[in-house]
Design a protein around this motif. Structure first.
Motif, mmCIF file in Angstrom:
data_model
loop_
_atom_site.group_PDB
_atom_site.id
_atom_site.type_symbol
_atom_site.label_atom_id
_atom_site.label_comp_id
_atom_site.label_asym_id
_atom_site.label_seq_id
_atom_site.Cartn_x
_atom_site.Cartn_y
_atom_site.Cartn_z
ATOM 1 N N MET A 31 0.837 -1.182 0.000
ATOM 2 C CA MET A 31 0.000 0.000 0.000
ATOM 3 C C MET A 31 0.882 1.246 0.000
ATOM 4 N N ARG A 32 0.329 2.321 -0.600
ATOM 5 C CA ARG A 32 1.098 3.562 -0.729
ATOM 6 C C ARG A 32 0.506 4.646 0.169
ATOM 7 N N PHE A 33 1.371 5.400 0.832
ATOM 8 C CA PHE A 33 0.957 6.570 1.598
ATOM 9 C C PHE A 33 2.135 7.540 1.651
ATOM 10 N N ALA A 34 1.803 8.848 1.645
ATOM 11 C CA ALA A 34 2.846 9.882 1.621
ATOM 12 C C ALA A 34 3.860 9.525 0.530
ATOM 13 N N ASP A 35 5.161 9.481 0.879
ATOM 14 C CA ASP A 35 6.169 9.084 -0.115
ATOM 15 C C ASP A 35 6.684 7.678 0.167
ATOM 16 N N CYS A 36 5.821 6.856 0.783
ATOM 17 C CA CYS A 36 6.210 5.498 1.191
ATOM 18 C C CYS A 36 5.363 4.435 0.496
ATOM 19 N N VAL A 37 5.953 3.238 0.393
ATOM 20 C CA VAL A 37 5.237 2.037 -0.035
ATOM 21 C C VAL A 37 5.484 0.978 1.031
ATOM 22 N N PHE A 38 4.395 0.428 1.584
ATOM 23 C CA PHE A 38 4.497 -0.543 2.667
ATOM 24 C C PHE A 38 3.944 -1.873 2.179
ATOM 25 N N ASP A 39 4.774 -2.901 2.171
ATOM 26 C CA ASP A 39 4.396 -4.232 1.703
ATOM 27 C C ASP A 39 4.206 -5.136 2.914
ATOM 28 N N LEU A 40 2.936 -5.427 3.252
ATOM 29 C CA LEU A 40 2.652 -6.255 4.421
ATOM 30 C C LEU A 40 3.187 -7.673 4.259
ATOM 31 N N ALA A 41 3.021 -8.241 3.065
ATOM 32 C CA ALA A 41 3.451 -9.623 2.840
ATOM 33 C C ALA A 41 4.965 -9.762 2.950
ATOM 34 N N ALA A 42 5.686 -8.810 2.372
ATOM 35 C CA ALA A 42 7.153 -8.858 2.385
ATOM 36 C C ALA A 42 7.745 -8.241 3.644
ATOM 37 N N GLN A 43 6.870 -7.628 4.481
ATOM 38 C CA GLN A 43 7.333 -6.940 5.690
ATOM 39 C C GLN A 43 8.452 -5.956 5.341
ATOM 40 N N GLN A 44 8.155 -5.086 4.393
ATOM 41 C CA GLN A 44 9.163 -4.145 3.901
ATOM 42 C C GLN A 44 8.565 -2.761 3.713
ATOM 43 N N LEU A 45 9.324 -1.762 4.113
ATOM 44 C CA LEU A 45 8.929 -0.364 3.925
ATOM 45 C C LEU A 45 9.910 0.299 2.974
ATOM 46 N N GLU A 46 9.378 0.994 1.975
ATOM 47 C CA GLU A 46 10.202 1.799 1.071
ATOM 48 C C GLU A 46 9.784 3.254 1.212
ATOM 49 N N ARG A 47 10.790 4.123 1.192
ATOM 50 C CA ARG A 47 10.507 5.559 1.215
ATOM 51 C C ARG A 47 11.335 6.223 0.130
ATOM 52 N N GLN A 48 10.655 6.947 -0.739
ATOM 53 C CA GLN A 48 11.300 7.605 -1.875
ATOM 54 C C GLN A 48 12.112 6.601 -2.699
ATOM 55 N N GLY A 49 11.551 5.386 -2.837
ATOM 56 C CA GLY A 49 12.161 4.360 -3.669
ATOM 57 C C GLY A 49 13.277 3.572 -3.014
ATOM 58 N N LYS A 50 13.578 3.840 -1.736
ATOM 59 C CA LYS A 50 14.653 3.125 -1.041
ATOM 60 C C LYS A 50 14.092 2.355 0.146
ATOM 61 N N VAL A 51 14.629 1.131 0.351
ATOM 62 C CA VAL A 51 14.181 0.300 1.461
ATOM 63 C C VAL A 51 14.630 0.924 2.787
ATOM 64 N N VAL A 52 13.688 1.002 3.732
ATOM 65 C CA VAL A 52 13.983 1.551 5.059
ATOM 66 C C VAL A 52 13.984 0.400 6.056
ATOM 67 N N PRO A 53 15.138 0.057 6.649
ATOM 68 C CA PRO A 53 15.183 -1.024 7.635
ATOM 69 C C PRO A 53 14.390 -0.636 8.887
ATOM 70 N N LEU A 54 13.576 -1.555 9.381
ATOM 71 C CA LEU A 54 12.788 -1.306 10.586
ATOM 72 C C LEU A 54 13.088 -2.372 11.629
ATOM 73 N N GLU A 55 13.246 -1.947 12.864
ATOM 74 C CA GLU A 55 13.359 -2.910 13.959
ATOM 75 C C GLU A 55 12.026 -3.656 14.071
ATOM 76 N N PRO A 56 12.044 -4.905 14.542
ATOM 77 C CA PRO A 56 10.805 -5.700 14.609
ATOM 78 C C PRO A 56 9.657 -4.990 15.319
ATOM 79 N N LYS A 57 9.925 -4.356 16.459
ATOM 80 C CA LYS A 57 8.861 -3.685 17.204
ATOM 81 C C LYS A 57 8.324 -2.467 16.457
ATOM 82 N N VAL A 58 9.195 -1.775 15.748
ATOM 83 C CA VAL A 58 8.761 -0.619 14.957
ATOM 84 C C VAL A 58 7.852 -1.089 13.825
ATOM 85 N N TYR A 59 8.242 -2.198 13.182
ATOM 86 C CA TYR A 59 7.407 -2.768 12.131
ATOM 87 C C TYR A 59 6.050 -3.180 12.698
#
Length: 222
Positions: free
Chosen positions: A1-29
């Motif tokens: 799903m897309r919001f602001a300048d981010c794309v959040f992939d629930l299945a892949a457990q991945q956040l992208e911002r401005q086209g770059k993957v943003v590493p998230l700690e498990p609790k933050v995710y």
């Protein structure tokens, strides 16, 4: 799903911002997943503590630090909270506009269903609308059943049918008893919640629902 300048992939457990993957700690995710699934409702501090740390007692600062890290990853700030809203002394809510991110070729939606800040592009296939978080369009309201209605799209033509909901499904003021066609400007009621069908233009600016209602009302009068 897309919001602001981010794309959040629930299945892949991945956040992208401005086209770059943003590493998230498990609790933050986990925090992001909880808030985005419960949008636009406020999730209380107590409930977040129970969900994030079910087997341990933590101080209030633990949640505060976690929210700060999440806001940093999303480019959000407490003062300019365009994504994570603070409900004073209560909890937090995900407040950004969210749209499904469709990358598969040939599955471009021409119309969409709108409820408050949520949009559901009506691509070919079957979509559930209801209060359950697993639905394609989550309508988190007390008059809406968990699996309230089913929307079927074939070659861009959409129909809706009620799934035995408690308060019924209405299209343009009429309670439906079978599959009913959805046209541009159609108004839906799931329980007491209003939804609208509108043309989807991916490159266009977001149209406020109140403004779109006025346009639809004028179109029906003509």
């Amino acid at each position: 799903m897309r919001f602001a300048d981010c794309v959040f992939d629930l299945a892949a457990q991945q956040l992208e911002r401005q086209g770059k993957v943003v590493p998230l700690e498990p609790k933050v995710y986990e925090l992001l997943e909880i808030l985005i699934k419960r949008r636009p409702a406020v999730v209380t501090n107590i409930e977040l503590d129970e969900l994030l740390w079910p087997l341990a007692y933590v101080g209030r600062t633990s949640l505060t630090r976690l929210v700060s890290k999440l806001r940093g990853a999303l480019g959000d700030t407490p003062r300019g909270s365009n994504v994570i809203r603070t409900a004073y002394k209560t909890g937090y809510a995900f407040c950004a506009d969210v749209t499904p991110y469709l990358s598969a070729p040939g599955r471009v939606a021409k119309i969409e269903l709108v409820w408050k800040k949520q949009c559901l592009p009506l691509i070919d296939g079957v979509h559930l609308a209801g209060r359950d978080e697993a639905c394609a369009l989550v309508v988190d309201a007390s008059t809406v059943s968990r699996h309230h209605a089913r929307i079927t799209v074939v070659s861009g033509a959409a129909t809706i049918e009620d799934l035995g909901s408690t308060n019924g499904t209405h299209v343009n003021g009429t309670r439906i008893s079978g599959p009913t066609q959805l046209d541009l400007g159609s108004e839906l009621l799931l329980g007491s919640e209003s939804l609208w069908v509108r043309k989807r233009i991916a490159s266009a600016l977001t149209v406020k629902v109140d403004e779109y209602k006025k346009v639809c009302a004028k179109s029906r009068k003509k």
